[in-house]
Design a protein around this motif. Structure first.
Motif, PDB file in Angstrom:
ATOM      1  N   SER A   1       0.841  -1.194   0.000  1.00 23.66           N
ATOM      2  CA  SER A   1       0.000   0.000   0.000  1.00 23.66           C
ATOM      3  C   SER A   1       0.875   1.242   0.000  1.00 23.66           C
ATOM      4  N   ILE A   2       0.853   1.955  -1.108  1.00 21.78           N
ATOM      5  CA  ILE A   2       1.732   3.104  -1.315  1.00 21.78           C
ATOM      6  C   ILE A   2       0.878   4.307  -1.674  1.00 21.78           C
ATOM      7  N   THR A   3       1.070   5.394  -0.957  1.00 21.31           N
ATOM      8  CA  THR A   3       0.275   6.575  -1.255  1.00 21.31           C
ATOM      9  C   THR A   3       0.984   7.528  -2.204  1.00 21.31           C
ATOM     10  N   ARG A   4       2.310   7.519  -2.172  1.00 24.88           N
ATOM     11  CA  ARG A   4       3.037   8.429  -3.048  1.00 24.88           C
ATOM     12  C   ARG A   4       4.383   7.820  -3.425  1.00 24.88           C
TER      13      ARG A   4
ATOM     14  N   SER B   1       9.725  11.786  -9.365  1.00 24.97           N
ATOM     15  CA  SER B   1       8.296  11.884  -9.604  1.00 24.97           C
ATOM     16  C   SER B   1       7.947  12.973 -10.612  1.00 24.97           C
TER      17      SER B   1
ATOM     18  N   LYS C   1       3.831   1.529 -10.687  1.00 27.24           N
ATOM     19  CA  LYS C   1       4.906   1.543  -9.713  1.00 27.24           C
ATOM     20  C   LYS C   1       6.005   0.553 -10.103  1.00 27.24           C
TER      21      LYS C   1
ATOM     22  N   THR D   1       6.142   6.857  -0.047  1.00 30.20           N
ATOM     23  CA  THR D   1       5.389   7.035   1.189  1.00 30.20           C
ATOM     24  C   THR D   1       4.376   5.905   1.322  1.00 30.20           C
ATOM     25  N   PRO D   2       4.577   5.020   2.292  1.00 29.76           N
ATOM     26  CA  PRO D   2       3.614   3.932   2.499  1.00 29.76           C
ATOM     27  C   PRO D   2       2.323   4.468   3.113  1.00 29.76           C
ATOM     28  N   LEU D   3       1.268   3.682   2.949  1.00 27.80           N
ATOM     29  CA  LEU D   3      -0.005   4.012   3.576  1.00 27.80           C
ATOM     30  C   LEU D   3       0.176   4.130   5.078  1.00 27.80           C
ATOM     31  N   ASP D   4      -0.461   5.116   5.671  1.00 22.87           N
ATOM     32  CA  ASP D   4      -0.413   5.376   7.114  1.00 22.87           C
ATOM     33  C   ASP D   4       0.891   6.031   7.569  1.00 22.87           C
TER      34      ASP D   4
ATOM     35  N   GLU E   1       3.455   9.529   6.905  1.00 22.06           N
ATOM     36  CA  GLU E   1       3.394  10.888   6.376  1.00 22.06           C
ATOM     37  C   GLU E   1       4.671  11.282   5.651  1.00 22.06           C
TER      38      GLU E   1
END
Length: 121
Positions: free
Chosen positions: A27-30, A53, A76, A100-103, A105
């Motif tokens: 789970s990757i947010t960014r 990016s 990804k 940035t992984p989920l959860d 910042e």
């Protein structure tokens, strides 16, 4: 849990071509930077190629004009296409990402397990 999974590599003759692939799972947010490094026996790990990016790419001096990095920010993945291979390209190649992984910042660095590339003369 975030992982970088590499594929490709192997044995190739000098002057030949080879491709490496790296996929980030979890789970990757960014996704920030994706890159390839390499480490030859007795030498320090060195940058091969990286892509940010914003699409900015950087190559190590030893591979400029011969290697190409391609990053798909949706899938990804980071592919490294290597051509004009030389015996001095022999090394373990590592995928590297800053993401940035989920959860979380803040972005964190991750490394793949490495894949061997051997170029015979």
């Amino acid at each position: 849990q975030v992982q970088l999974v590499e594929s490709g590599g192997g044995l190739v003759q000098a002057g030949g071509s080879l491709g490496l692939s790296c996929a980030a799972s979890g789970s990757i947010t960014r996704l920030g930077v994706m890159a390839w490094y390499r480490q030859a026996p007795g030498k320090q790990r060195e940058l091969v190629a990286q892509s940010t990016s914003t699409g900015t790419t950087t190559y190590g001096d030893a591979v400029k004009g011969r290697f190409t990095i391609s990053v798909d920010s949706v899938l990804k993945t980071a592919d490294l296409q290597m051509s004009g291979l030389k015996p001095e390209d022999t090394a373990v190649y590592y995928c590297h990402a800053v993401l940035t992984p989920l959860d979380f910042e803040t972005p964190m660095p991750y490394w793949g397990q490495g894949t061997q590339v051997t170029v015979s003369s």
